[in-house]
Write an enzyme that holds these catalytic residues in place. Sequence first.
Site, PDB file in Angstrom:
ATOM      1  CB  CYS A  16      -7.301  -7.121  19.035  1.00  0.00           C
ATOM      2  SG  CYS A  16      -7.629  -6.892  17.265  1.00  0.00           S
ATOM      3  CG  HIS A  45      -7.503   0.437   8.581  1.00  0.00           C
ATOM      4  ND1 HIS A  45      -8.736   0.659   9.170  1.00  0.00           N
ATOM      5  CD2 HIS A  45      -7.744   0.128   7.285  1.00  0.00           C
ATOM      6  CE1 HIS A  45      -9.685   0.498   8.263  1.00  0.00           C
ATOM      7  NE2 HIS A  45      -9.119   0.165   7.112  1.00  0.00           N
ATOM      8  CD  GLU A 130     -16.570  -2.919  12.510  1.00  0.00           C
ATOM      9  OE1 GLU A 130     -15.396  -2.666  12.830  1.00  0.00           O
ATOM     10  OE2 GLU A 130     -17.469  -3.158  13.333  1.00  0.00           O
ATOM     11  CB  THR A 169     -16.175  -3.902  16.594  1.00  0.00           C
ATOM     12  OG1 THR A 169     -15.263  -3.587  15.537  1.00  0.00           O
ATOM     13  CG2 THR A 169     -17.164  -4.949  16.143  1.00  0.00           C
ATOM     14  CB  CYS A 199     -14.569  -5.927  20.036  1.00  0.00           C
ATOM     15  SG  CYS A 199     -13.026  -5.049  19.881  1.00  0.00           S
ATOM     16  CB  SER A 227      -6.221   2.818  12.650  1.00  0.00           C
ATOM     17  OG  SER A 227      -6.582   2.042  13.766  1.00  0.00           O
ATOM     18  CB  SER A 228     -12.087   3.292  13.265  1.00  0.00           C
ATOM     19  OG  SER A 228     -13.104   3.672  14.121  1.00  0.00           O
ATOM     20  CG  ASN A 229      -8.376   0.300  16.901  1.00  0.00           C
ATOM     21  OD1 ASN A 229      -7.471   0.362  17.731  1.00  0.00           O
ATOM     22  ND2 ASN A 229      -8.161  -0.173  15.679  1.00  0.00           N
TER      23      ASN A 229
HETATM   24  C1  2E4 Z   1     -11.390  -4.987  12.074  1.00  0.00           C
HETATM   25  C2  2E4 Z   1     -12.274  -4.561  13.017  1.00  0.00           C
HETATM   26  O1  2E4 Z   1     -11.754  -0.589  12.296  1.00  0.00           O
HETATM   27  P1  2E4 Z   1     -10.402   0.047  12.426  1.00  0.00           P
HETATM   28  O2  2E4 Z   1     -10.251   1.206  11.465  1.00  0.00           O
HETATM   29  O3  2E4 Z   1     -10.085   0.407  13.829  1.00  0.00           O
HETATM   30  O4  2E4 Z   1      -9.415  -1.111  11.938  1.00  0.00           O
HETATM   31  P2  2E4 Z   1      -7.866  -1.388  12.179  1.00  0.00           P
HETATM   32  O5  2E4 Z   1      -7.410  -2.184  11.036  1.00  0.00           O
HETATM   33  O6  2E4 Z   1      -7.118  -0.179  12.554  1.00  0.00           O
HETATM   34  O7  2E4 Z   1      -7.895  -2.319  13.480  1.00  0.00           O
HETATM   35  C3  2E4 Z   1      -8.172  -3.655  13.411  1.00  0.00           C
HETATM   36  C4  2E4 Z   1      -9.613  -3.944  13.244  1.00  0.00           C
HETATM   37  C5  2E4 Z   1     -10.063  -4.683  12.195  1.00  0.00           C
HETATM   38  C6  2E4 Z   1     -10.535  -3.520  14.139  1.00  0.00           C
HETATM   39  N1  2E4 Z   1     -11.823  -3.855  14.059  1.00  0.00           N
HETATM   40 FE1  SF4 Z   2      -9.794  -6.560  16.970  1.00  0.00          FE
HETATM   41 FE2  SF4 Z   2     -11.682  -5.361  15.606  1.00  0.00          FE
HETATM   42 FE3  SF4 Z   2     -11.929  -7.883  16.207  1.00  0.00          FE
HETATM   43 FE4  SF4 Z   2     -12.100  -6.031  18.087  1.00  0.00          FE
HETATM   44  S1  SF4 Z   2     -13.525  -6.340  16.392  1.00  0.00           S
HETATM   45  S2  SF4 Z   2     -11.005  -7.987  18.230  1.00  0.00           S
HETATM   46  S3  SF4 Z   2     -10.598  -4.530  17.373  1.00  0.00           S
HETATM   47  S4  SF4 Z   2     -10.364  -6.986  14.883  1.00  0.00           S
END
Ligand code: 2E4
Ligand code: SF4
Length: 315
Positions: A16, A45, A130, A169, A199, A227-229
């Site tokens: 992203c 992550h 986060e 997010t 997001c 990785s949460s997402n």
């Molecule tokens: C920051 C915010 O938050 P998640 O564990 O999904 O982080 P990841 O590093 O896997 O993905 C990027 C990111 C970073 C997503 N949201």
């Molecule tokens: Fe990417 Fe996290 Fe930002 Fe969404 S909030 S654009 S998943 S880094």
Amino acid sequence: MPKPLTLYLAAPRGFCAGVDRAIKIVEMALEKWGAPVYVRHEIVHNKFVVDGLRAKGAVFVEELDDCPADRPVIFSAHGVPKSVPAEAERRAMTYVDATCPLVSKVHIEAERHFQNGLQMVMIGHEGHPETLGTMGQLPEGEVLLVETVADVARIAPRDPERLAFITQTTLSVDDTAGIVAALKARFPAIVGPHKEDICYATTNRQEAVKAIAARIDALLVIGAPNSSNSKRLVEVGRAAGCAYAQLVQRATDIDWRALDGIRAVGVTAGASAPEVLVNEVIDAFRDHFDVTVELVETARERVEFKVPRVLREPA
Ligand code: 2E4
Ligand code: SF4
């Protein structure tokens, strides 16, 4: 003869705008200041990304205490509690904040509600960086964390009439809608964003999984176990009816015996997973099946974020 297999490739998938920017920040910091550049927490992550940056001279640590004061430090895309930049300033360190602007937006929201005298409810996962970073924008006790609908019944706010909610997010859009509904039912005066703070990238990747779920026998999500997402994409796939949905870091994680006899597979990647790993997984499928790739595109993304000015200026 290898058996035919349709591989539905989800789009959008993978990096992203916030991840692109965070990785660029580390690379540009290395160019500007030379190695070593310290990074507090995995910049995103993903082991593959982290190993690549480490090879260029980035040093990954969990706490600011582990960084020397005379080298630059970068804060990861997930965000940091206010105490972290405050401590970096106290130690007169050079730091660059790679917090995604969409995470920073939630930090600002929390601050605004706090200034208006509201206590906050955060929907997020306990212990996730986060969540720690967002809760850490406000003094201890000002943010109540809920992870589930059941948690909503358990919280004890100071004044149920003066509450606001914010979210992580990267949550599941559907699960979060249920939690927001429970919050509104218990605290009718609660204020918050239009829907939640999930997001665009999280939302789009989940939508793409839903679009392929009905056509596939198995779903592989490329992403890391922290990785949460990415983990949410596995859950979304299962909730949409795909019984076999697995997170894989790369092709070597694929359980080929479990995929024996499938006719259609879905492939996607979390926001922190690089496209090279997607290609690696597709190539691995070609070694086992006679593959036809079908792209299923449910949205087009054109979001881009600038890197901080300090990195755009000459050294
Ligand atoms: C920051 C915010 O938050 P998640 O564990 O999904 O982080 P990841 O590093 O896997 O993905 C990027 C990111 C970073 C997503 N949201
Ligand atoms: Fe990417 Fe996290 Fe930002 Fe969404 S909030 S654009 S998943 S880094």
